[in-house]
Design a protein around this motif. Sequence first.
Motif, short mmCIF file in Angstrom:
data_model
loop_
_atom_site.label_atom_id
_atom_site.label_comp_id
_atom_site.label_asym_id
_atom_site.label_seq_id
_atom_site.Cartn_x
_atom_site.Cartn_y
_atom_site.Cartn_z
N GLN A 116 0.83 -1.19 0.00
CA GLN A 116 0.00 0.00 0.00
C GLN A 116 0.87 1.25 0.00
N GLU A 117 2.01 1.19 0.69
CA GLU A 117 2.92 2.33 0.72
C GLU A 117 3.45 2.64 -0.69
N GLU A 118 3.80 1.59 -1.43
CA GLU A 118 4.31 1.79 -2.80
C GLU A 118 3.22 2.37 -3.70
N ILE A 119 1.99 1.90 -3.53
CA ILE A 119 0.88 2.44 -4.32
C ILE A 119 0.66 3.90 -4.00
N ASP A 120 0.68 4.25 -2.71
CA ASP A 120 0.49 5.64 -2.30
C ASP A 120 1.59 6.54 -2.84
N LEU A 121 2.82 6.04 -2.85
CA LEU A 121 3.94 6.82 -3.39
C LEU A 121 3.75 7.09 -4.89
N ARG A 161 3.26 10.62 -6.80
CA ARG A 161 4.09 11.04 -7.94
C ARG A 161 3.21 11.53 -9.09
N ILE A 162 2.13 10.80 -9.36
CA ILE A 162 1.20 11.21 -10.41
C ILE A 162 0.54 12.53 -10.04
N GLY A 163 0.21 12.67 -8.75
CA GLY A 163 -0.40 13.92 -8.29
C GLY A 163 0.53 15.11 -8.49
N ASP A 164 1.81 14.93 -8.18
CA ASP A 164 2.78 16.02 -8.39
C ASP A 164 2.89 16.37 -9.87
N GLN A 165 2.84 15.36 -10.71
CA GLN A 165 2.98 15.59 -12.15
C GLN A 165 1.81 16.38 -12.71
N TYR A 166 0.60 16.09 -12.21
CA TYR A 166 -0.59 16.75 -12.75
C TYR A 166 -1.20 17.77 -11.80
N HIS A 167 -0.44 18.11 -10.74
CA HIS A 167 -0.88 19.13 -9.77
C HIS A 167 -2.24 18.77 -9.17
N MET A 168 -2.34 17.54 -8.66
CA MET A 168 -3.55 17.04 -8.03
C MET A 168 -3.19 16.42 -6.69
N ASP A 169 -4.13 16.44 -5.74
CA ASP A 169 -3.85 15.74 -4.49
C ASP A 169 -4.11 14.25 -4.68
N VAL A 170 -3.61 13.45 -3.74
CA VAL A 170 -3.63 12.00 -3.88
C VAL A 170 -5.05 11.46 -4.02
N ALA A 228 -7.67 12.94 -5.17
CA ALA A 228 -8.21 13.28 -6.49
C ALA A 228 -7.67 12.33 -7.55
N VAL A 229 -6.40 11.97 -7.43
CA VAL A 229 -5.79 11.01 -8.36
C VAL A 229 -6.47 9.65 -8.22
N ARG A 230 -6.66 9.24 -6.96
CA ARG A 230 -7.29 7.94 -6.70
C ARG A 230 -8.70 7.88 -7.31
N LYS A 231 -9.43 8.97 -7.16
CA LYS A 231 -10.79 9.03 -7.68
C LYS A 231 -10.79 9.03 -9.21
N ALA A 232 -9.83 9.78 -9.77
CA ALA A 232 -9.74 9.87 -11.24
C ALA A 232 -9.39 8.53 -11.87
N LEU A 233 -8.53 7.78 -11.20
CA LEU A 233 -8.12 6.48 -11.73
C LEU A 233 -9.24 5.46 -11.63
N GLY A 234 -9.99 5.50 -10.53
CA GLY A 234 -11.11 4.57 -10.37
C GLY A 234 -10.69 3.13 -10.52
N ILE A 237 -2.08 0.36 -11.64
CA ILE A 237 -0.94 0.89 -10.88
C ILE A 237 -0.31 -0.24 -10.08
N ARG A 238 -1.16 -1.04 -9.44
CA ARG A 238 -0.67 -2.18 -8.67
C ARG A 238 0.10 -3.16 -9.58
N SER A 239 -0.47 -3.41 -10.75
CA SER A 239 0.16 -4.34 -11.69
C SER A 239 1.50 -3.80 -12.18
N GLN A 240 1.55 -2.50 -12.44
CA GLN A 240 2.80 -1.89 -12.91
C GLN A 240 3.90 -1.99 -11.86
N ILE A 241 3.54 -1.75 -10.61
CA ILE A 241 4.52 -1.84 -9.53
C ILE A 241 5.03 -3.27 -9.40
N ARG A 242 4.12 -4.23 -9.45
CA ARG A 242 4.53 -5.65 -9.37
C ARG A 242 5.47 -6.01 -10.52
N ASN A 243 5.12 -5.59 -11.72
CA ASN A 243 5.94 -5.91 -12.89
C ASN A 243 7.33 -5.29 -12.79
#
Length: 477
Positions: free
Chosen positions: A374-379, A383-392, A394-400, A406-412
């Motif tokens: 969960q810590e890696e997902i939050d990080l 990072r995405i929030g910093d890139q698009y000037h959004m809070d975490v 808001a990013v979580r809601k936008a990704l839905g 994101i989880r799959s990308q981190i695992r890979n």
Amino acid sequence: MKTEVKRLEDCKVVLKVEVDSDIWSEAQKRAFSKLAKNISIKGFRKGHVPESMARKYISDSQVVQQALEDVANPVYAQALQQERISPFTRPDVDVESLTDKTLTLVYKFTESPRVKLGAYTGLTAEKPGASVNEEEIEKDIQNRLEQAADLVSVERAAKLGDTVILDFKGFVDDKEFEGGSADNYELLLGSNSFVPGFEDALVGVKPGEEKDVNIVFPEQYVASLAGKPATFKCTLHEVKEKRVPSLSDEAVLDLNIADVKTVDELKEFVKKDLLQRKVNAIEQTYLNAIIDQIVDNAEITIPSMVVEKEGAAALDKLRHQIEDNGLTFQQYLEITGSTEAEQLENQKKEAERNLRHYFVIETLMAKEKIEATQEEIDLELARIGDQYHMDVEAVRKALGDNLESIRSQIRNNKLTRFLLEKNPAKAAPKAEKPAAKKAPAKKPEAPKEEAKEEKKEAKPAAKKPAAKKAPAKKAAE
């Protein structure tokens, strides 16, 4: 709870479960109470009928049926956990024996593919070095300039390389055929996106002119048109010339590359970019070679029904893609000279290959506990929030639902690091230099012959034909 497991061929499983007597007795009591709540008798509120009276309205078979429905799923889940079985399909349930005190259920289902990992560390493959030459740099820069080129309308006859805007209507045996017409169609002459002869025939035509283009459809084409002569009545509206800017500091600025303002800076940028792309490609090729070895080393049994299902889904997807490109699936089969059964078999083979890779890698990650915390997902969300000037949040809601990606990308990414660390690359062997020839005896002044190395020109990759639109155009391969 006593269980008995019988594994059959093709990953089929027969799981027999003797339900504990206290569990079965309690299930029957709960079933009776559930049924009693639906009994309505005059003088009593619904659900408050005395048990002695309710029994007159509830049969033993009703109680047993309700109890079976209530107990089957939890018993199945407990048995799977106890035997460590991962089912792939829903089970068929049979009652082998039943009394008021005992119950034996038999579950028949297909389990997930069985995987036995082989060696997955200490593997290696050749990994060549990466380099970039001047010719590659110049070619890349030219491609960038061509992408930035303008299409300028010109008042002259069309030539190969021009883009023309035209109307056309196709006729076979003096009858207009379906799909052979278009208005204001944009066509690059020389792109070979239409049937042979069509584009060449438009060379020399000027804006405002009309021309009949006569062609013969290829033999490998839609059955209704294959091998037939056709006439396309064309009206050319506009000719556009591609004007590629010359390499200059001004042209470099128009490319809009960050911190690149001069020709020299562009060359350095392109050199680094090409080198990085080559390094990435070599790394990915090496990683794929390691994964292929891991899959080959593993023993895996994939249920035939899984392959059938995935193959059918892939064929259905192909069918929709073909129809989206303007062809019917039957036309596609005629053009490719194949049958639906052959196409299905091809899709099943590809599906089985993909399934083997998927289940072997998933088993490896489970064994090595490669997971996204969960810590890696939050990080990553931060990072995405910093890139698009959004809070975490808001990013979580936008990704839905895409949060799983994101989880799959981190695992890979973690899997990649693990595999590269545990399977270091083997340097490609260096070409041996030919041994120096000794001068012939008694001829100390013999002239030296310089070794001539033949330059091997790398063959360019064959260009994949562009998807064609039917029927005036070539059919997609």
